[in-house]
Design a protein around this motif. Structure first.
Motif, short mmCIF file in Angstrom:
data_model
loop_
_atom_site.label_atom_id
_atom_site.label_comp_id
_atom_site.label_asym_id
_atom_site.label_seq_id
_atom_site.Cartn_x
_atom_site.Cartn_y
_atom_site.Cartn_z
N TRP A 208 -4.82 9.22 4.18
CA TRP A 208 -5.16 9.60 2.81
C TRP A 208 -4.50 10.93 2.41
O TRP A 208 -4.72 11.42 1.30
N SER A 209 -3.69 11.52 3.27
CA SER A 209 -3.12 12.84 3.00
C SER A 209 -2.24 12.83 1.75
O SER A 209 -2.22 13.81 1.00
N GLY A 210 -1.51 11.76 1.53
CA GLY A 210 -0.66 11.68 0.35
C GLY A 210 -1.47 11.74 -0.93
O GLY A 210 -1.07 12.39 -1.91
N ARG A 211 -2.62 11.08 -0.95
CA ARG A 211 -3.48 11.10 -2.13
C ARG A 211 -4.04 12.49 -2.37
O ARG A 211 -4.12 12.95 -3.52
N PRO A 272 -4.22 3.14 2.38
CA PRO A 272 -4.95 3.58 3.57
C PRO A 272 -6.34 2.99 3.70
O PRO A 272 -6.94 3.07 4.77
N ASP A 273 -6.85 2.39 2.63
CA ASP A 273 -8.15 1.72 2.70
C ASP A 273 -8.05 0.28 3.17
O ASP A 273 -9.07 -0.40 3.34
N ASP A 274 -6.84 -0.20 3.41
CA ASP A 274 -6.62 -1.57 3.87
C ASP A 274 -6.78 -1.63 5.39
O ASP A 274 -5.84 -1.85 6.14
N ASN A 275 -8.02 -1.42 5.86
CA ASN A 275 -8.24 -1.32 7.30
C ASN A 275 -9.22 -2.36 7.83
O ASN A 275 -9.91 -2.13 8.82
N THR A 276 -9.26 -3.52 7.19
CA THR A 276 -10.09 -4.61 7.69
C THR A 276 -9.27 -5.48 8.63
O THR A 276 -8.21 -5.98 8.25
N PRO A 277 -9.71 -5.68 9.88
CA PRO A 277 -8.94 -6.52 10.81
C PRO A 277 -8.93 -7.97 10.38
O PRO A 277 -9.89 -8.47 9.78
N THR A 278 -7.84 -8.66 10.66
CA THR A 278 -7.71 -10.07 10.28
C THR A 278 -7.64 -10.96 11.52
O THR A 278 -7.33 -10.50 12.63
N ILE A 279 -7.90 -12.23 11.32
CA ILE A 279 -7.82 -13.19 12.41
C ILE A 279 -6.39 -13.27 12.95
O ILE A 279 -6.17 -13.36 14.16
N ALA A 280 -5.40 -13.19 12.07
CA ALA A 280 -4.00 -13.24 12.51
C ALA A 280 -3.67 -12.07 13.42
O ALA A 280 -2.94 -12.22 14.42
#
Length: 546
Positions: A208-211, A272-280
């Protein structure tokens, strides 16, 4: 805004916490701000691997040498956080023979202790290894508890005069030409706003440093990489197991107390909030790890999780996370193209193993700006164990110690991880008691944690919710305890329960199969069918609630 801090740090991950401690030890008046909680970003979403440096010996020798030196320091100053278990680098058929033969030479050049181990002897040490392994080297890798590490740094910073405010999000800066005068913050639980003046400002907000830099009219061009990891139901190996090849998916298994952690993927992301793990991503880790550890095919997993790593782009490299440097950077903004600010810097990149060195370099730069002559003491002075981090210890020995001496009326609120009522009560006291000093001109009153924040905050500071039931039973018990202790009223406690369960579920969903599906249905029946949590607003606690 009467008081002016010498340094204000934004972000309480490992580097921000380490910087607060370094500055406090030098006598610098500093404030550490965090919009969430300690290690809410990538510092709390990693393997917990204390690198020997061997992983980067071939591809990034400078980073390898830094890891070798810093790993030894962390083992010395924070032994309560480290499982000095050792590590093995192991090759399987098909791995690059040139890489394998050159590995010891590169390790020696980086100062990493490395010795060959006979594959048959290695399988005797670690029976989970595949039968057809072809080469093995032993290195001084270790496992470290990242939450305990950061909590201990925060506690020591506070012990030496530093101030920490959690749930305080930076919303803007007050700027006068090339100079920042203050940061505006908002309490994310109460909505209250405040302004804190400072002489120097440091962004240590990870992905999140860029924001945050943009709030000051500055630009920090970072490469963000999402890494997904898996937590096994039980500990599979005594040592850290590394694939003997260049860095890739699913090539490290790290023991963490009674479990093992497998990872990691590397997927470029923009958010940076896109941190949900996926099945793939789960499948990618498993498919790469199976040739080395075939037992993973039938191993149950507690959950998955993902962290967003801020990386420094190597000169001439593509946007792939694997090709970005694992070195760290201290970005400044004096140039007009970067924003034209003289008293702002961003501390980014690096690894958990190098957090102390990152903090030292940043503190040195800040002290030069401030005219402070005090030198760094963090490599020599050990951090004493604190109550703040005592119950985040994942080791079985910690649990056995409680069993041997506990009082009969000290009931277990979390059975999976052996967290008793006395431990929860101690954590709650630290979260709900005012710590104002009437003689402190800074107005150092950290206030009360709202009820909706208490269970998530207890979970961050302990092993609550991290066992095999993933909060199914301890969540309800601790929430009931909050109401019994008059620390929650109305929907405040259940809002916190929903937040807590939502985070656990996010990691459980990608790894559900077999018996775990039935266990998930039990959790759904308990919390949705019986308690109706789907009708509770987890984000807006009622007025007047703690």
């Amino acid at each position: 805004m009467a008081h002016t801090y010498q340094v204000i740090i934004i972000g309480a991950g490992a580097s921000g916490a380490g910087l607060a401690r370094d500055l406090a030890l030098r006598g610098v008046d500093c404030l550490l701000l965090e919009r969430g909680d300690v290690n809410a970003g990538a510092s709390g979403r990693n393997h917990g691997l204390l690198h020997s440096g061997a992983r980067y010996a071939v591809v990034d020798p400078r980073a390898a040498a830094e890891c070798a030196r810093e790993g030894a320091i962390i083992k010395r100053i924070l032994p309560q956080c480290v499982d000095d278990c050792g590590g093995l680098f192991v090759a399987v058929p098909g791995d690059d023979p040139d890489y394998i033969s050159a590995f010891p030479e590169y390790c020696a050049a980086a100062g990493v202790n490395c010795r060959a181990v006979d594959p048959v002897a290695a399988r005797a040490l670690e029976p989970a290894l595949a039968r057809d392994i072809t080469a093995v080297y032993a290195v001084p890798d270790a496992s470290v508890d990242p939450f305990m590490l950061s909590l201990e740094n925060v506690a020591d910073a506070q012990r030496h005069g530093g101030r920490f405010l959690r749930r305080h999000e930076a919303t803007g800066f007050e700027r006068d030409g090339r100079h920042l005068r203050a940061v505006r913050v908002r309490n994310t639980e109460t909505g209250e706003t405040a302004v804190y003046a400072g002489l120097q400002f440091v962004i240590a907000a990870g992905g999140w440093s860029g924001r945050v830099a943009a709030l000051a009219g500055c630009r920090a061009d970072l490469l963000l990489s999402k890494g997904t990891l898996l937590v096994t139901q039980s500990r599979l190996t005594k040592r850290v197991i590394n694939r003997l090849r260049g860095p890739g998916d699913g090539d490290i298994l790290v023991p963490g107390g009674s479990v093992s952690i497998l990872g990691t993927t590397s997927v470029p992301v923009a958010d940076p909030d896109d941190n949900t793990p996926t099945i793939a991503e789960v499948d990618a880790n498993l498919s790469e790890a199976l040739p080395l550890l075939p037992g993973l095919a039938t191993t149950p997993f507690r959950r998955a999780y993902a962290g967003i790593r801020p990386l420094v782009r190597a000169t001439g490299a593509s946007g792939e996370g694997r090709k970005a440097s694992r070195d760290f950077a201290l970005l400044t903004y004096e140039e007009a193209e970067a924003g034209g600010v003289d008293n702002l810097m961003t501390l980014t990149g690096g690894k958990l193993t190098t957090y102390r060195l990152m903090a030292e370099r940043a503190a040195d730069a800040l002290c030069r700006r401030l005219g402070v002559s005090a030198v760094c003491r963090t490599a020599e002075e050990a951090i004493p164990p604190s109550d703040l981090a005592a119950w985040s210890d994942p080791s079985p020995a910690h649990k056995y110690a409680w069993w041997q001496k506990h009082s009969p009326d000290d009931y277990l609120l979390c059975e999976c991880e052996v967290v008793p009522q006395s431990a929860v009560d101690g954590l709650l006291r630290g979260l709900t008691e005012r710590r104002a000093d009437p003689d402190d001109e800074r107005g150092n009153d950290d206030g009360l944690a709202p009820a909706a924040d208490l269970l998530p905050a207890v979970s961050y500071r302990s092993r609550v919710g991290k066992g095999s039931c993933q909060g199914t039973f301890c969540g309800a018990r601790i929430t009931a305890h909050l109401y019994d202790c008059a620390l929650a009223a109305g929907t405040g406690g259940t809002a916190g329960l929903k937040r807590f369960l939502r985070e656990r579920w996010r990691g459980q969903r990608p790894v559900l199969w077999g018996d775990q599906m039935a266990q998930a249905e039990l959790k759904e029946a308990l919390y949705l069918g019986l308690m109706g949590l789907d009708g509770v607003d987890a984000d807006v606690p009622e007025d007047g609630e703690r």
